[in-house]
Motif scaffolding. Structure first.
Motif: not given
Length: 97
Positions: A2-5, A7-15, A78-82
Protein backbone atom coordinates in the motif's frame (compact mmCIF):
# COMPACT_ATOMS: atom_id res chain seq x y z
CA UNK A 1 1.75 -3.23 -0.95
CA UNK A 2 0.00 0.00 0.00
CA UNK A 3 1.08 3.54 -0.69
CA UNK A 4 0.14 6.66 -2.61
CA UNK A 5 0.29 7.39 -6.32
CA UNK A 6 0.08 11.05 -7.30
CA UNK A 7 -1.37 11.78 -3.85
CA UNK A 8 -4.07 9.06 -4.10
CA UNK A 9 -4.08 6.06 -1.77
CA UNK A 10 -3.53 2.86 -3.75
CA UNK A 11 -2.78 -0.83 -3.28
CA UNK A 12 -0.46 -2.66 -5.68
CA UNK A 13 -0.37 -6.39 -6.28
CA UNK A 14 2.30 -8.16 -8.33
CA UNK A 15 2.07 -11.76 -9.45
CA UNK A 16 4.99 -13.33 -11.26
CA UNK A 17 5.07 -16.96 -12.34
CA UNK A 18 7.98 -18.59 -14.15
CA UNK A 19 7.72 -21.82 -16.12
CA UNK A 20 10.29 -23.97 -17.90
CA UNK A 21 7.79 -24.49 -20.70
CA UNK A 22 6.31 -21.45 -22.45
CA UNK A 23 3.16 -23.44 -23.29
CA UNK A 24 2.30 -23.64 -19.58
CA UNK A 25 2.88 -19.90 -19.18
CA UNK A 26 0.57 -19.13 -22.10
CA UNK A 27 -2.11 -21.51 -20.80
CA UNK A 28 -1.95 -20.00 -17.29
CA UNK A 29 -2.05 -16.48 -18.77
CA UNK A 30 -5.22 -17.26 -20.73
CA UNK A 31 -6.85 -18.99 -17.77
CA UNK A 32 -6.07 -16.19 -15.30
CA UNK A 33 -7.09 -13.52 -17.80
CA UNK A 34 -10.45 -15.22 -18.17
CA UNK A 35 -10.94 -15.72 -14.42
CA UNK A 36 -9.85 -12.17 -13.52
CA UNK A 37 -11.65 -10.59 -16.45
CA UNK A 38 -8.43 -9.07 -17.76
CA UNK A 39 -8.15 -8.53 -21.48
CA UNK A 40 -8.10 -4.90 -22.28
CA UNK A 41 -5.98 -3.16 -24.85
CA UNK A 42 -2.98 -4.86 -26.39
CA UNK A 43 0.28 -2.91 -26.31
CA UNK A 44 3.79 -3.78 -27.41
CA UNK A 45 6.68 -3.19 -25.04
CA UNK A 46 10.31 -4.22 -25.57
CA UNK A 47 9.50 -7.45 -27.43
CA UNK A 48 6.73 -8.35 -24.98
CA UNK A 49 3.05 -8.32 -25.74
CA UNK A 50 1.10 -6.84 -22.86
CA UNK A 51 -2.54 -6.18 -22.10
CA UNK A 52 -3.79 -3.15 -20.19
CA UNK A 53 -7.19 -2.90 -18.57
CA UNK A 54 -8.87 -0.20 -16.47
CA UNK A 55 -11.80 -1.72 -14.60
CA UNK A 56 -14.29 -0.64 -11.97
CA UNK A 57 -15.21 -3.19 -9.33
CA UNK A 58 -17.54 -2.19 -6.52
CA UNK A 59 -16.85 1.50 -7.23
CA UNK A 60 -13.09 1.02 -6.81
CA UNK A 61 -10.99 2.07 -9.81
CA UNK A 62 -8.36 -0.48 -10.79
CA UNK A 63 -5.68 -0.65 -13.43
CA UNK A 64 -4.09 -3.92 -14.52
CA UNK A 65 -1.25 -4.78 -16.87
CA UNK A 66 -0.30 -8.32 -17.78
CA UNK A 67 2.48 -9.82 -19.83
CA UNK A 68 3.59 -13.27 -20.92
CA UNK A 69 6.91 -13.94 -22.61
CA UNK A 70 9.64 -16.59 -22.55
CA UNK A 71 7.86 -18.66 -19.91
CA UNK A 72 7.36 -15.68 -17.56
CA UNK A 73 3.87 -14.56 -16.64
CA UNK A 74 3.43 -11.22 -14.87
CA UNK A 75 0.30 -9.42 -13.61
CA UNK A 76 0.57 -6.00 -11.98
CA UNK A 77 -2.60 -4.53 -10.50
CA UNK A 78 -3.17 -1.19 -8.83
CA UNK A 79 -6.41 -0.66 -6.90
CA UNK A 80 -7.65 2.77 -5.92
CA UNK A 81 -6.55 4.74 -8.99
CA UNK A 82 -6.56 4.55 -12.78
CA UNK A 83 -3.10 4.65 -14.34
CA UNK A 84 -2.33 5.49 -17.95
CA UNK A 85 -0.44 3.23 -20.36
CA UNK A 86 2.96 4.77 -19.69
CA UNK A 87 2.58 4.48 -15.91
CA UNK A 88 1.51 0.83 -16.17
CA UNK A 89 4.35 -0.03 -18.54
CA UNK A 90 6.78 1.61 -16.13
CA UNK A 91 5.46 -0.53 -13.24
CA UNK A 92 5.73 -3.65 -15.39
CA UNK A 93 9.30 -2.81 -16.39
CA UNK A 94 10.17 -2.23 -12.73
CA UNK A 95 9.17 -5.84 -12.00
CA UNK A 96 12.02 -7.02 -14.22
CA UNK A 97 10.23 -8.72 -17.10
Amino acid sequence: MEGTVNGTKATMLIYKLCYQNETYANYTFLTLSFLLGVGGHEVFNSNHTCFIDNITSKSTPESVISSVSNGKLTFVGVAGIYLNKEELLSLLNDTGI
